[in-house]
Design a protein around this motif. Sequence first.
Motif, PDB file in Angstrom:
ATOM      1  N   GLY A  99      -4.139   4.154  -2.714  1.00  0.00           N
ATOM      2  CA  GLY A  99      -4.553   3.810  -1.223  1.00  0.00           C
ATOM      3  C   GLY A  99      -4.926   2.510  -0.963  1.00  0.00           C
ATOM      4  N   LEU A 100      -4.598   1.678  -1.835  1.00  0.00           N
ATOM      5  CA  LEU A 100      -4.959   0.135  -1.540  1.00  0.00           C
ATOM      6  C   LEU A 100      -3.591  -0.675  -0.908  1.00  0.00           C
ATOM      7  CD1 LEU A 100      -7.252  -0.880  -4.414  1.00  0.00           C
ATOM      8  CD2 LEU A 100      -7.703  -0.578  -2.137  1.00  0.00           C
ATOM      9  N   GLY A 101      -2.586  -0.054  -0.756  1.00  0.00           N
ATOM     10  CA  GLY A 101      -1.464  -0.665  -0.320  1.00  0.00           C
ATOM     11  C   GLY A 101      -0.604  -1.444  -1.168  1.00  0.00           C
ATOM     12  N   LYS A 102      -0.561  -0.960  -2.481  1.00  0.00           N
ATOM     13  CA  LYS A 102       0.191  -1.656  -3.601  1.00  0.00           C
ATOM     14  C   LYS A 102       1.872  -1.390  -3.099  1.00  0.00           C
ATOM     15  CE  LYS A 102      -1.031   0.927  -6.804  1.00  0.00           C
ATOM     16  NZ  LYS A 102      -2.253   1.955  -6.301  1.00  0.00           N
ATOM     17  N   SER A 103       2.185  -0.276  -2.921  1.00  0.00           N
ATOM     18  CA  SER A 103       3.739  -0.154  -2.709  1.00  0.00           C
ATOM     19  C   SER A 103       4.094  -0.774  -1.254  1.00  0.00           C
ATOM     20  CB  SER A 103       3.968   1.379  -2.290  1.00  0.00           C
ATOM     21  OG  SER A 103       3.131   2.142  -3.443  1.00  0.00           O
ATOM     22  N   THR A 104       3.101  -0.742  -0.215  1.00  0.00           N
ATOM     23  CA  THR A 104       3.660  -1.465   1.041  1.00  0.00           C
ATOM     24  C   THR A 104       3.720  -2.980   0.534  1.00  0.00           C
ATOM     25  OG1 THR A 104       2.191   0.099   2.156  1.00  0.00           O
ATOM     26  CG2 THR A 104       2.796  -1.756   3.420  1.00  0.00           C
ATOM     27  N   LEU A 105       2.644  -3.505  -0.117  1.00  0.00           N
ATOM     28  CA  LEU A 105       3.026  -4.940  -0.478  1.00  0.00           C
ATOM     29  C   LEU A 105       4.290  -5.250  -1.241  1.00  0.00           C
ATOM     30  CD1 LEU A 105       1.247  -7.551  -0.080  1.00  0.00           C
ATOM     31  CD2 LEU A 105       0.674  -7.103  -2.482  1.00  0.00           C
ATOM     32  N   ILE A 106       4.560  -4.471  -2.154  1.00  0.00           N
ATOM     33  CA  ILE A 106       5.660  -4.793  -2.992  1.00  0.00           C
ATOM     34  C   ILE A 106       7.052  -4.840  -1.788  1.00  0.00           C
ATOM     35  CG2 ILE A 106       7.072  -4.048  -4.762  1.00  0.00           C
ATOM     36  CD1 ILE A 106       4.620  -5.223  -5.802  1.00  0.00           C
ATOM     37  N   ASN A 107       7.172  -3.813  -1.044  1.00  0.00           N
ATOM     38  CA  ASN A 107       8.195  -3.777  -0.156  1.00  0.00           C
ATOM     39  C   ASN A 107       8.079  -4.813   0.817  1.00  0.00           C
ATOM     40  OD1 ASN A 107       9.007  -1.147  -1.066  1.00  0.00           O
ATOM     41  ND2 ASN A 107       7.839  -0.122   0.519  1.00  0.00           N
ATOM     42  N   SER A 108       6.909  -5.358   1.237  1.00  0.00           N
ATOM     43  CA  SER A 108       6.964  -6.426   2.017  1.00  0.00           C
ATOM     44  C   SER A 108       7.174  -7.809   1.282  1.00  0.00           C
ATOM     45  CB  SER A 108       5.491  -6.799   2.660  1.00  0.00           C
ATOM     46  OG  SER A 108       4.875  -5.767   3.106  1.00  0.00           O
ATOM     47  N   LEU A 109       6.929  -7.981   0.120  1.00  0.00           N
ATOM     48  CA  LEU A 109       7.112  -9.047  -0.646  1.00  0.00           C
ATOM     49  C   LEU A 109       8.692  -9.232  -0.847  1.00  0.00           C
ATOM     50  CD1 LEU A 109       4.774  -9.346  -3.763  1.00  0.00           C
ATOM     51  CD2 LEU A 109       5.582 -11.067  -2.133  1.00  0.00           C
ATOM     52  N   PHE A 110       9.356  -8.258  -1.179  1.00  0.00           N
ATOM     53  CA  PHE A 110      10.971  -8.379  -1.435  1.00  0.00           C
ATOM     54  C   PHE A 110      11.778  -7.811  -0.218  1.00  0.00           C
ATOM     55  CE2 PHE A 110      10.302 -10.112  -5.369  1.00  0.00           C
ATOM     56  CZ  PHE A 110       8.916  -9.549  -6.073  1.00  0.00           C
ATOM     57  N   LEU A 111      11.138  -7.414   0.684  1.00  0.00           N
ATOM     58  CA  LEU A 111      11.850  -7.139   2.006  1.00  0.00           C
ATOM     59  C   LEU A 111      12.928  -5.804   1.735  1.00  0.00           C
ATOM     60  CD1 LEU A 111      12.179 -10.675   3.580  1.00  0.00           C
ATOM     61  CD2 LEU A 111      10.646  -8.670   3.996  1.00  0.00           C
ATOM     62  N   THR A 112      12.307  -4.909   1.012  1.00  0.00           N
ATOM     63  CA  THR A 112      13.268  -3.835   0.375  1.00  0.00           C
ATOM     64  C   THR A 112      12.323  -2.597   0.603  1.00  0.00           C
ATOM     65  OG1 THR A 112      12.973  -3.894  -1.873  1.00  0.00           O
ATOM     66  CG2 THR A 112      14.707  -5.354  -1.088  1.00  0.00           C
ATOM     67  N   ASP A 113      12.823  -1.474   0.341  1.00  0.00           N
ATOM     68  CA  ASP A 113      12.103  -0.302   0.169  1.00  0.00           C
ATOM     69  C   ASP A 113      12.430   0.167  -1.221  1.00  0.00           C
ATOM     70  OD1 ASP A 113      11.977   2.966   2.067  1.00  0.00           O
ATOM     71  OD2 ASP A 113      10.522   1.971   0.372  1.00  0.00           O
ATOM     72  N   LEU A 114      11.154   0.019  -2.199  1.00  0.00           N
ATOM     73  CA  LEU A 114      11.298   0.278  -3.347  1.00  0.00           C
ATOM     74  C   LEU A 114      11.101   1.804  -3.688  1.00  0.00           C
ATOM     75  CD1 LEU A 114      12.176  -2.300  -4.575  1.00  0.00           C
ATOM     76  CD2 LEU A 114      10.041  -1.968  -5.971  1.00  0.00           C
ATOM     77  N   TYR A 115      10.403   2.540  -2.787  1.00  0.00           N
ATOM     78  CA  TYR A 115       9.915   3.857  -3.059  1.00  0.00           C
ATOM     79  C   TYR A 115      10.319   4.765  -1.795  1.00  0.00           C
ATOM     80  CZ  TYR A 115       6.708   0.970  -5.810  1.00  0.00           C
ATOM     81  OH  TYR A 115       6.245   0.017  -6.657  1.00  0.00           O
ATOM     82  N   PRO A 116      11.645   5.079  -1.746  1.00  0.00           N
ATOM     83  CA  PRO A 116      12.114   5.927  -0.854  1.00  0.00           C
ATOM     84  C   PRO A 116      11.537   7.504  -0.591  1.00  0.00           C
ATOM     85  CG  PRO A 116      13.900   5.512  -2.244  1.00  0.00           C
ATOM     86  CD  PRO A 116      12.761   4.854  -2.840  1.00  0.00           C
TER      87      PRO A 116
END
Lengths: 393, 427
Positions: free
Chosen positions: A77-94
Amino acid sequence: MQTGELPPVSAAPRLPPRGRRLIKEKKMSQAEKMKQGQFTNPETPGYVGFANLPNQVHRKSVKKGFEFTLMVVGESGLGKSTLINSLFLTDLYPERVIPGAAEKIERTVQIEASTVEIEERGVKLRLTVVDTPGYGDAINSQDCFSTIISYIDDQFERYLHDESGLNRRHIVDNRVHCCFYFISPLGHGLKPLDVQFMKAIHNKVNVVPVIAKADTLTLRERERLKRRILDEIDEHGIKIYHLPDAESDEDEDFKEQTRILKASIPFGVVGSNQQIEAKGKKVRGRLYPWGVVEVENPEHNDFLKLRTMLITHMQDLQEVTQDLHYENFRSDRLKRGGRLSSHGYVLPLSPAKAPEPEEMDKDMILQEKEAELRRMQEMIAKMQAQMQKTGDE
Amino acid sequence: MASSDVARQPDKEARPLSLAGHVGFDSLPDQLVNKSICQGFCFNILCIGETGIGKSTLMDTLFNTNFENFESSHFEPQVKLRAQTYDLQETNVRLRLTVVNTVGFGDQMNKQDSYQPVVDYIDKQFESYLQEELKIKRSLHNYHDSRVHACLYFISPSGHSLKSLDLVTMKKLDSKVNIIPVIAKADAISKSELHKFKIKIMSELVSNGVQIYQFPQDDETVAKVNTTMNGILPFAVVGSTEEVLVGNKMVKARQYPWGVVQVENEQHCDFVKLREMLICVNMEDLREQTHSRHYELYRRCKLEEMGFKDTGPECKPVSLQQTYEAKRQEFLLELQRREDEMRQIFVQRVKEKEAELKEAERELQSRFEQLKRRHAEEKATLEEKKRLFEEDQSSFNKRKAATQLLQAQNMTANGKKDKDRKNSGFM
């Protein structure tokens, strides 16, 4: 396509500072040789041409492609996945399934590594993101980290095995180069779990602490929290990754940028999966009734700084992993003994005491053998002397 | 106290009567109100939440004062509770407010027993009230009621779901206290996420059988408001004691570079709703529920544990006093029996010891006799030997004397011969 907010790439690519130094040395030695009058002045026609080296390096590296492994650790719930998606401008966790509270009570930590190949202007990056779902979820977090640490060690072990093997053409580098540790913005600083985890891995991986969901904090609270975290990191002796200082021959912009980056650690970031319309253009951000938080606005949060740091220092992160953490692991591992099996996994090591008597035995055996050799030599000498004597007589 | 139960039951022996004029007993509620204003009110809130989640700030904001709070550290080894009591006054109504905060909740590595100190505290307050109630000389109307009337449970704004600790703790507390879950630091969640988050939380609570406090819907005047509010649970709150200039007045708010979150703006957060529900509308109901439901449950469990029952062995109602008397008798009889038993055992032991000692004495005596006899025997043999030896000695002496005499005679006869031989030897 988003307009790149990365620092503009100049015609000649920016080399890591060490490469620059190399060129300088060559120039100096040229000047010395010039004094001796043996070589021609490079400015006169007939220059050598190794100024082209950077371009060759660039070409080769583009052909080879880059590899990078990033690990993200933090509570749910700290936003790790969202941050990774934002960093690399992709969706790593569909397809993500978030478990409810009842399932979390006994949840163990899992390691999920997802690898993607992303390309930008011909440069290929093979990015592996290692996620650790379940960290901090269970009601008893006593052995949260053993899974994570054994994963990191496994990657080192595999690399060690590949490196010591006979066929070294295709060494795949899956070692973890960087670990983003997410700190909750809701507390007053680090929690006991944070301290213990960082202490357990700071000698194995580059730790970059990150304050998650920084839009919970006003600017003043953010400063206070950053200072608090830095104090606690000092207090507990945690070794986080330090950005290398800019070399003195770098240009002012770069130096300034490095200085700003260093002053903002730990970075307070906000991530977002959505594009919001604000001030006439679409930006990544979070929409609130009282305003819009823009992810890429440096006044709102440190996301850009984090991205700059990651990209500009990706090479340095890999080098530190190779030169410091991997070498430490290797020397520890080889000192401890044990054998590398053909599958690349450690055979169960005998307990620490056993190698010593073995070594002592070996030493003793060696000494005995040497003593025997010496004795035999003496006997031979004696026999020779005797033969001579009988010969004389 | 449990007046609501008694009031509405239709009494079969009383027939309804209509009044011809105005009597005046409609002022009874006013008298009650005046009395209670004189007495003052008492309210106890328990705030459970992780360190730093904003419990103290929310209390400050709710009651518009500044309770002296200090930041706690994350490194507490165990969960503790800190209770502070304040006397507040608004117009002519006095309120004695006790705020209990958890310290170090959710910080430990092993959180399995984190709920225990909270449960213990709540039980302790119930226990002291029960003790007061059971006293012979009691003063209930003067008693400072410290039982927890409302429990605000602060949920972390993760946006996903409850944490495992939240679920475990709330399950342990739902039968002891009125739980009102709130989402803390709600300015971290955007509107769309908030709606999903609330639904997820409520469904998790329901599916795990956690009973949170429902605002009462039986009173027509407030039923409608309460029903709406029940649907908005859990409240997403933001607390702040700082004031920011918005428009042309100073409001409680949090200033961000991208905007200002106003605490009392209903579009921004549910703070106003929480204040209304908790304080304005339902404070009295919370107290009543605590007394009639949670306290009664505790009392019943406790007394059953002690062995009291409402109905005797033949299903006849038995009063507490009789049971108590019976228990006391039983206890005293038991005591007597135990004492007798112990005395018997003591006497027996003494006897046994005596017999043993006597036995030992006899043995010693016989051995002594034996030794004496042997001693006498040996002495006799020694005397015998001594006598024989003396006889020998005397006969030897006699022979010795005789031989000496003989020798003396021989010597005088052979004296010259020896002297000559000796002299020749020297030469």
